[in-house]
Design a protein around this motif. Structure first.
Motif, PDB file in Angstrom:
ATOM      1  N   ILE A 125      -1.867   6.273  10.190  1.00  0.00           N
ATOM      2  CA  ILE A 125      -1.321   6.883   8.973  1.00  0.00           C
ATOM      3  C   ILE A 125      -0.054   6.164   8.543  1.00  0.00           C
ATOM      4  CG2 ILE A 125      -0.275   8.982   8.029  1.00  0.00           C
ATOM      5  CD1 ILE A 125      -2.073  10.584   9.922  1.00  0.00           C
ATOM      6  N   LEU A 126       0.841   5.921   9.477  1.00  0.00           N
ATOM      7  CA  LEU A 126       2.154   5.386   9.146  1.00  0.00           C
ATOM      8  C   LEU A 126       2.105   3.912   8.749  1.00  0.00           C
ATOM      9  CD1 LEU A 126       4.171   7.143  11.965  1.00  0.00           C
ATOM     10  CD2 LEU A 126       4.200   7.705   9.535  1.00  0.00           C
ATOM     11  N   TYR A 127       1.109   3.191   9.173  1.00  0.00           N
ATOM     12  CA  TYR A 127       0.994   1.781   8.804  1.00  0.00           C
ATOM     13  C   TYR A 127      -0.163   1.550   7.841  1.00  0.00           C
ATOM     14  CZ  TYR A 127       4.420   0.544  12.395  1.00  0.00           C
ATOM     15  OH  TYR A 127       5.570   0.430  13.133  1.00  0.00           O
ATOM     16  N   GLY A 128      -1.391   1.744   8.343  1.00  0.00           N
ATOM     17  CA  GLY A 128      -2.543   1.328   7.559  1.00  0.00           C
ATOM     18  C   GLY A 128      -2.829   2.145   6.326  1.00  0.00           C
ATOM     19  N   LEU A 129      -2.641   3.458   6.384  1.00  0.00           N
ATOM     20  CA  LEU A 129      -3.043   4.318   5.276  1.00  0.00           C
ATOM     21  C   LEU A 129      -2.311   3.974   3.989  1.00  0.00           C
ATOM     22  CD1 LEU A 129      -4.610   6.724   4.173  1.00  0.00           C
ATOM     23  CD2 LEU A 129      -2.783   8.209   5.002  1.00  0.00           C
ATOM     24  N   THR A 130      -0.991   3.809   4.070  1.00  0.00           N
ATOM     25  CA  THR A 130      -0.209   3.500   2.871  1.00  0.00           C
ATOM     26  C   THR A 130      -0.617   2.151   2.293  1.00  0.00           C
ATOM     27  OG1 THR A 130       1.632   4.763   3.800  1.00  0.00           O
ATOM     28  CG2 THR A 130       2.118   3.311   1.944  1.00  0.00           C
ATOM     29  N   CYS A 131      -0.789   1.160   3.149  1.00  0.00           N
ATOM     30  CA  CYS A 131      -1.212  -0.162   2.687  1.00  0.00           C
ATOM     31  C   CYS A 131      -2.581  -0.076   2.015  1.00  0.00           C
ATOM     32  CB  CYS A 131      -1.270  -1.140   3.848  1.00  0.00           C
ATOM     33  SG  CYS A 131       0.313  -1.447   4.657  1.00  0.00           S
ATOM     34  N   PHE A 132      -3.505   0.678   2.619  1.00  0.00           N
ATOM     35  CA  PHE A 132      -4.846   0.832   2.057  1.00  0.00           C
ATOM     36  C   PHE A 132      -4.787   1.493   0.680  1.00  0.00           C
ATOM     37  CE2 PHE A 132      -8.739   3.390   1.572  1.00  0.00           C
ATOM     38  CZ  PHE A 132      -9.695   2.390   1.625  1.00  0.00           C
ATOM     39  N   ALA A 133      -3.973   2.526   0.542  1.00  0.00           N
ATOM     40  CA  ALA A 133      -3.863   3.216  -0.745  1.00  0.00           C
ATOM     41  C   ALA A 133      -3.319   2.292  -1.830  1.00  0.00           C
ATOM     42  CB  ALA A 133      -2.969   4.452  -0.601  1.00  0.00           C
ATOM     43  N   LEU A 134      -2.313   1.502  -1.492  1.00  0.00           N
ATOM     44  CA  LEU A 134      -1.749   0.577  -2.475  1.00  0.00           C
ATOM     45  C   LEU A 134      -2.731  -0.544  -2.808  1.00  0.00           C
ATOM     46  CD1 LEU A 134       1.909   0.325  -1.151  1.00  0.00           C
ATOM     47  CD2 LEU A 134       1.128   1.533  -3.195  1.00  0.00           C
ATOM     48  N   PHE A 135      -3.519  -0.967  -1.828  1.00  0.00           N
ATOM     49  CA  PHE A 135      -4.534  -1.991  -2.052  1.00  0.00           C
ATOM     50  C   PHE A 135      -5.588  -1.495  -3.037  1.00  0.00           C
ATOM     51  CE2 PHE A 135      -8.622  -3.868  -0.436  1.00  0.00           C
ATOM     52  CZ  PHE A 135      -8.409  -5.154  -0.896  1.00  0.00           C
ATOM     53  N   VAL A 136      -6.045  -0.273  -2.861  1.00  0.00           N
ATOM     54  CA  VAL A 136      -7.021   0.306  -3.780  1.00  0.00           C
ATOM     55  C   VAL A 136      -6.402   0.480  -5.159  1.00  0.00           C
ATOM     56  CG1 VAL A 136      -8.457   2.325  -4.257  1.00  0.00           C
ATOM     57  CG2 VAL A 136      -8.310   1.442  -1.931  1.00  0.00           C
ATOM     58  N   ARG A 137      -5.197   0.998  -5.202  1.00  0.00           N
ATOM     59  CA  ARG A 137      -4.501   1.193  -6.486  1.00  0.00           C
ATOM     60  C   ARG A 137      -4.309  -0.132  -7.223  1.00  0.00           C
ATOM     61  NH1 ARG A 137       0.879   2.296  -7.925  1.00  0.00           N
ATOM     62  NH2 ARG A 137       1.329   0.377  -6.785  1.00  0.00           N
ATOM     63  N   GLY A 138      -4.144  -1.245  -6.471  1.00  0.00           N
ATOM     64  CA  GLY A 138      -3.955  -2.554  -7.075  1.00  0.00           C
ATOM     65  C   GLY A 138      -5.242  -3.237  -7.479  1.00  0.00           C
ATOM     66  N   GLY A 139      -6.360  -2.513  -7.495  1.00  0.00           N
ATOM     67  CA  GLY A 139      -7.616  -3.095  -7.924  1.00  0.00           C
ATOM     68  C   GLY A 139      -8.249  -4.000  -6.891  1.00  0.00           C
ATOM     69  N   LEU A 140      -7.935  -3.786  -5.593  1.00  0.00           N
ATOM     70  CA  LEU A 140      -8.485  -4.552  -4.473  1.00  0.00           C
ATOM     71  C   LEU A 140      -8.036  -6.015  -4.498  1.00  0.00           C
ATOM     72  CD1 LEU A 140     -12.144  -3.149  -4.345  1.00  0.00           C
ATOM     73  CD2 LEU A 140     -10.039  -2.171  -3.403  1.00  0.00           C
ATOM     74  N   ARG A 141      -6.933  -6.281  -5.175  1.00  0.00           N
ATOM     75  CA  ARG A 141      -6.376  -7.633  -5.141  1.00  0.00           C
ATOM     76  C   ARG A 141      -5.588  -7.821  -3.851  1.00  0.00           C
ATOM     77  NH1 ARG A 141      -5.689  -6.211 -10.589  1.00  0.00           N
ATOM     78  NH2 ARG A 141      -3.642  -5.318 -10.131  1.00  0.00           N
ATOM     79  N   PRO A 142      -5.590  -9.037  -3.265  1.00  0.00           N
ATOM     80  CA  PRO A 142      -4.852  -9.270  -2.014  1.00  0.00           C
ATOM     81  C   PRO A 142      -3.394  -8.842  -2.131  1.00  0.00           C
ATOM     82  CG  PRO A 142      -6.259 -11.133  -2.496  1.00  0.00           C
ATOM     83  CD  PRO A 142      -6.316 -10.233  -3.711  1.00  0.00           C
ATOM     84  N   LEU A 143      -2.889  -8.234  -1.073  1.00  0.00           N
ATOM     85  CA  LEU A 143      -1.529  -7.716  -1.039  1.00  0.00           C
ATOM     86  C   LEU A 143      -0.781  -8.362   0.121  1.00  0.00           C
ATOM     87  CD1 LEU A 143       0.556  -5.510  -2.014  1.00  0.00           C
ATOM     88  CD2 LEU A 143      -0.500  -3.980  -0.330  1.00  0.00           C
ATOM     89  N   TRP A 144       0.309  -9.076  -0.162  1.00  0.00           N
ATOM     90  CA  TRP A 144       1.116  -9.702   0.889  1.00  0.00           C
ATOM     91  C   TRP A 144       2.035  -8.658   1.511  1.00  0.00           C
ATOM     92  CZ3 TRP A 144       0.755 -14.508   2.976  1.00  0.00           C
ATOM     93  CH2 TRP A 144      -0.060 -15.440   2.308  1.00  0.00           C
ATOM     94  N   ILE A 145       2.176  -8.735   2.832  1.00  0.00           N
ATOM     95  CA  ILE A 145       3.017  -7.798   3.567  1.00  0.00           C
ATOM     96  C   ILE A 145       4.009  -8.584   4.432  1.00  0.00           C
ATOM     97  CG2 ILE A 145       1.233  -6.018   3.580  1.00  0.00           C
ATOM     98  CD1 ILE A 145       2.062  -7.733   6.862  1.00  0.00           C
ATOM     99  N   SER A 146       5.094  -7.921   4.817  1.00  0.00           N
ATOM    100  CA  SER A 146       6.064  -8.509   5.739  1.00  0.00           C
ATOM    101  C   SER A 146       6.485  -7.455   6.746  1.00  0.00           C
ATOM    102  CB  SER A 146       7.293  -9.053   4.995  1.00  0.00           C
ATOM    103  OG  SER A 146       8.003  -8.001   4.355  1.00  0.00           O
ATOM    104  N   SER A 147       6.985  -7.919   7.888  1.00  0.00           N
ATOM    105  CA  SER A 147       7.469  -7.021   8.929  1.00  0.00           C
ATOM    106  C   SER A 147       8.581  -7.712   9.698  1.00  0.00           C
ATOM    107  CB  SER A 147       6.332  -6.640   9.886  1.00  0.00           C
ATOM    108  OG  SER A 147       6.812  -5.877  10.984  1.00  0.00           O
TER     109      SER A 147
END
Length: 310
Positions: A125-147
């Protein structure tokens, strides 16, 4: 169960199981009223106090100017039984330039879990879920992440969850995109993860030296204390790459794409949460992708420069 886009901002609330309520709020300071924002800040501060024996942080999300609340995506987890906040993640959207155009890198940011609730299966939930939601909201376009982290468990989690991750992922070498994004993040976004101007940076290894002088001092750990990954390779990598006494961090850059999303759904999401997640993803997809497409196909609807009205 709520999944909504308020203007350009995402808000999602649902129960992944019988004991937790999850809420994801994008850039809350830009559209929440003051009372709701204060309640959200208080909830997150309560989790920090539980994690740090009453101490607080004074960088990023908790800086005095509160600017981070206007550029971050907040994931808050509460207990169903009493509504107590038990965990949160704050993911800043870091402005960068890619291919000559303005873009954002989603920084995995600060994760805090009440010590009494650790081991409760909240990492997806704390990592993958938020990224997945933003990925879907962005029209399934690749999303760059950093950590930015020194914790072997997090280094390994990022390397295994995302694609094209450097450093830490076996077989991945630093590309121009990795170098370019890392340079921009270190040049202008250090305050997002509490790294001071006096910290050094090795661009080849993407290693931040003496990283805990910019407000994140209370998060510095020894290797013995830092949570370990189940795969010993990541523990060995961190032990040999980082100077824990000095306070080093790794800056990992990676990408979320269709392959990442498929692995997240197959490996990380509990089966009991799949129906809820499918419903939420469908609603976000309809709002972000399908509805705009149907509107565009309507020849009677004026769309400004995209199509002249009859």
């Amino acid at each position: 169960m709520i999944a909504a886009l308020r203007g350009d901002f995402l808000r999602l609330r649902f129960r992944p199981d019988r004991t937790h309520i999850v809420e994801i709020i994008e850039r809350p300071a830009l559209w929440l009223d003051r009372q709701a924002l204060d309640e959200l800040i208080s909830a997150c501060r309560g989790v920090v106090a539980a994690c740090l024996a009453g101490r607080q942080l004074d960088y990023g999300l908790f800086a005095r100017d509160e600017a981070a609340w206007g550029r971050s995506v907040i994931t808050l987890v509460r207990r169903v039984s009493d509504g107590k906040p038990i965990a949160f993640n704050a993911m800043p959207l870091l402005p960068v330039t890619r291919g000559g155009q303005a873009s954002n890198v989603l920084h995995l940011g600060l994760v805090m879990v009440d010590p009494d609730e650790r081991g409760g299966g909240l990492s997806w939930i704390l990592y993958g879920l938020t990224c997945f939601a933003l990925f879907v909201r962005g029209g399934l376009r690749p999303l760059w992440i950093s950590s930015v982290t020194q914790v072997p468990a997090v280094v390994g989690m990022v390397a295994e969850m995302f694609d094209d991750v450097y450093p830490g992922q076996a077989g991945t070498v630093a590309s121009f995109a990795h170098r370019h994004l890392a340079h921009q993040i270190m040049a202008g976004e250090r305050d997002a993860f509490g790294v001071g101007d006096d910290a050094g940076f090795d661009p080849d290894a993407q290693l931040i030296t003496n990283a805990y002088t910019g407000g994140s001092d209370n998060l510095k750990k020894s290797f013995a204390v830092a949570a370990k990954h189940r795969d010993a390779r990541y523990n060995h990598f961190c032990a040999t790459s980082l100077d824990y006494e000095r306070g080093d961090d790794l800056l990992q850059i990676g990408r979320l794409d269709i392959g990442t999303a498929r692995r997240f759904l197959a490996r990380s999401v509990p089966r009991s949460a799949m129906p809820q997640l499918a419903a939420q993803g469908s609603m976000i997809g309809v709002q972000a992708v399908i509805a705009p497409l149907l509107q565009w196909l309507d020849a009677e609807r004026p769309l400004g420069r995209l199509r002249p009205a009859r």
